[in-house]
Design a protein around this motif. Structure first.
Motif, short mmCIF file in Angstrom:
data_model
loop_
_atom_site.label_atom_id
_atom_site.label_comp_id
_atom_site.label_asym_id
_atom_site.label_seq_id
_atom_site.Cartn_x
_atom_site.Cartn_y
_atom_site.Cartn_z
N PHE A 158 0.83 -1.22 0.00
CA PHE A 158 0.00 0.00 0.00
C PHE A 158 0.85 1.25 0.00
O PHE A 158 1.97 1.26 0.52
CB PHE A 158 -0.88 0.04 1.26
N THR A 159 0.31 2.31 -0.57
CA THR A 159 0.81 3.65 -0.32
C THR A 159 0.10 4.05 0.96
O THR A 159 -1.14 4.04 1.02
CB THR A 159 0.42 4.62 -1.46
N PRO A 160 0.83 4.34 2.05
CA PRO A 160 0.17 4.58 3.33
C PRO A 160 -0.65 5.86 3.36
O PRO A 160 -0.43 6.78 2.55
CB PRO A 160 1.34 4.66 4.32
N ALA A 161 -1.56 5.91 4.29
CA ALA A 161 -2.37 7.11 4.51
C ALA A 161 -1.49 8.20 5.12
O ALA A 161 -0.46 7.91 5.73
CB ALA A 161 -3.53 6.80 5.45
N GLU A 162 -1.90 9.45 4.93
CA GLU A 162 -1.18 10.58 5.50
C GLU A 162 -2.11 11.40 6.37
O GLU A 162 -3.30 11.50 6.09
CB GLU A 162 -0.62 11.47 4.38
N ASP A 163 -1.53 12.03 7.40
CA ASP A 163 -2.33 12.95 8.21
C ASP A 163 -2.35 14.32 7.52
O ASP A 163 -1.81 14.49 6.42
CB ASP A 163 -1.82 13.03 9.66
N ALA A 164 -2.96 15.31 8.16
CA ALA A 164 -3.12 16.65 7.57
C ALA A 164 -1.77 17.32 7.27
O ALA A 164 -1.68 18.18 6.41
CB ALA A 164 -3.96 17.53 8.48
N ARG A 165 -0.72 16.91 7.99
CA ARG A 165 0.62 17.50 7.77
C ARG A 165 1.43 16.74 6.73
O ARG A 165 2.57 17.08 6.45
CB ARG A 165 1.38 17.54 9.09
N GLY A 166 0.86 15.66 6.17
CA GLY A 166 1.56 14.87 5.16
C GLY A 166 2.44 13.78 5.73
O GLY A 166 3.23 13.18 5.02
N VAL A 167 2.30 13.51 7.03
CA VAL A 167 3.08 12.45 7.68
C VAL A 167 2.32 11.13 7.54
O VAL A 167 1.12 11.07 7.82
CB VAL A 167 3.32 12.79 9.17
N THR A 168 3.03 10.09 7.10
CA THR A 168 2.35 8.79 6.94
C THR A 168 1.91 8.24 8.29
O THR A 168 2.55 8.48 9.31
CB THR A 168 3.26 7.77 6.23
N LYS A 169 0.81 7.50 8.26
CA LYS A 169 0.24 6.95 9.50
C LYS A 169 -0.35 5.57 9.23
O LYS A 169 -0.66 5.22 8.09
CB LYS A 169 -0.84 7.88 10.03
N ALA A 170 -0.47 4.79 10.29
CA ALA A 170 -1.12 3.49 10.20
C ALA A 170 -2.62 3.72 9.98
O ALA A 170 -3.17 4.72 10.42
CB ALA A 170 -0.89 2.69 11.48
N SER A 171 -3.24 2.81 9.26
CA SER A 171 -4.66 2.94 8.96
C SER A 171 -5.21 1.56 8.60
O SER A 171 -4.54 0.56 8.79
CB SER A 171 -4.86 3.93 7.81
N HIS A 172 -6.41 1.54 8.06
CA HIS A 172 -6.97 0.27 7.61
C HIS A 172 -7.77 0.49 6.32
O HIS A 172 -8.14 1.60 5.98
CB HIS A 172 -7.84 -0.38 8.69
N ALA A 173 -7.99 -0.62 5.62
CA ALA A 173 -8.78 -0.62 4.40
C ALA A 173 -9.59 -1.91 4.39
O ALA A 173 -9.31 -2.84 5.15
CB ALA A 173 -7.87 -0.56 3.17
N TYR A 174 -10.59 -1.96 3.55
CA TYR A 174 -11.37 -3.17 3.36
C TYR A 174 -11.13 -3.69 1.95
O TYR A 174 -11.17 -2.92 1.00
CB TYR A 174 -12.86 -2.91 3.58
N ALA A 175 -10.87 -4.97 1.83
CA ALA A 175 -10.70 -5.62 0.53
C ALA A 175 -11.92 -6.51 0.31
O ALA A 175 -12.27 -7.31 1.18
CB ALA A 175 -9.43 -6.44 0.50
N VAL A 176 -12.56 -6.36 -0.83
CA VAL A 176 -13.74 -7.15 -1.17
C VAL A 176 -13.43 -7.97 -2.42
O VAL A 176 -13.09 -7.40 -3.46
CB VAL A 176 -14.97 -6.25 -1.42
N PHE A 177 -13.53 -9.27 -2.31
CA PHE A 177 -13.31 -10.17 -3.44
C PHE A 177 -14.66 -10.74 -3.84
O PHE A 177 -15.35 -11.35 -3.01
CB PHE A 177 -12.38 -11.32 -3.07
N VAL A 178 -15.05 -10.54 -5.09
CA VAL A 178 -16.34 -11.03 -5.58
C VAL A 178 -16.07 -12.26 -6.44
O VAL A 178 -15.34 -12.18 -7.44
CB VAL A 178 -17.07 -9.94 -6.40
N TYR A 179 -16.65 -13.38 -6.06
CA TYR A 179 -16.47 -14.64 -6.79
C TYR A 179 -17.79 -15.04 -7.45
O TYR A 179 -18.84 -14.93 -6.84
CB TYR A 179 -16.05 -15.76 -5.84
N ARG A 180 -17.68 -15.51 -8.67
CA ARG A 180 -18.83 -16.05 -9.40
C ARG A 180 -18.42 -17.41 -9.94
O ARG A 180 -17.24 -17.68 -10.17
CB ARG A 180 -19.21 -15.14 -10.57
N PHE A 181 -19.42 -18.25 -10.19
CA PHE A 181 -19.12 -19.54 -10.78
C PHE A 181 -18.47 -19.32 -12.14
O PHE A 181 -18.88 -18.43 -12.89
CB PHE A 181 -20.37 -20.39 -10.94
#
Length: 116
Positions: free
Chosen positions: A86-109
Motif C-alpha cells: 500500500f501507499t500509506p495514509a497521511e495525516d493533515a501535515r503529510g506524515v504517513t500513518k497506520a490505517s486500515h482498508a477493506y478488501a472485497v473479493f467477488v467470486y462467481r461460478f
C-alpha cells in the motif's frame, strides 16, 4: 478496494497488478501492488469475501481479519492480500500513518463456453 475476479478465468498462480494511486485521497491508504487469489481447483462457491486490512505507516500489511467468509475462498483471499503493498495514509501535515482498508473479493461460478 474491490477485486472483481473474471468468472471465465482460472488463475494457475497469483495474478499480479500494479496500481497507480494518482488522484487518490491521501488520508486513506491506496493499494499500489495487488496479487489476485488463485481459485482453488476443488472449490465451489460464489459470493463475496470481505477482509479488513491493517496497514502500517510504511505501507506493509500488519494484519488481515475476515469480515465475511466463503469457505476455502476466504483462505486464498487472505493469502493474496498478505502479499499486497500500500501507499500509506497521511495525516493533515503529510506524515504517513497506520490505517486500515477493506478488501472485497467477488467470486462467481466460472463460465465455460460450449464448443461450436
Amino acid at each position: 478496494v474491490v477485486h472483481f475476479r473474471q468468472p471465465n478465468l482460472y488463475y494457475r498462480g497469483d495474478a499480479e497488478e500494479e496500481i497507480r494511486c494518482a488522484g487518490a485521497d491521501p488520508s486513506m491508504p491506496c493499494p499500489k501492488y495487488v496479487v489476485g487469489p488463485a481459485y482453488p481447483a476443488q472449490a465451489m462457491g460464489q459470493g463475496s469475501v470481505i477482509l479488513k486490512v491493517e496497514v502500517a505507516a510504511d505501507g506493509r500489511i500488519l494484519d488481515v481479519r475476515t469480515v465475511q467468509a466463503i469457505g476455502t475462498l476466504t483462505d486464498v483471499s487472505v493469502d493474496a492480500v498478505r502479499k499486497w503493498k500500500f501507499t500509506p495514509a497521511e495525516d493533515a501535515r503529510g506524515v504517513t500513518k497506520a490505517s486500515h482498508a477493506y478488501a472485497v473479493f467477488v467470486y462467481r461460478f466460472p463460465v465455460i463456453a460450449k464448443d461450436k
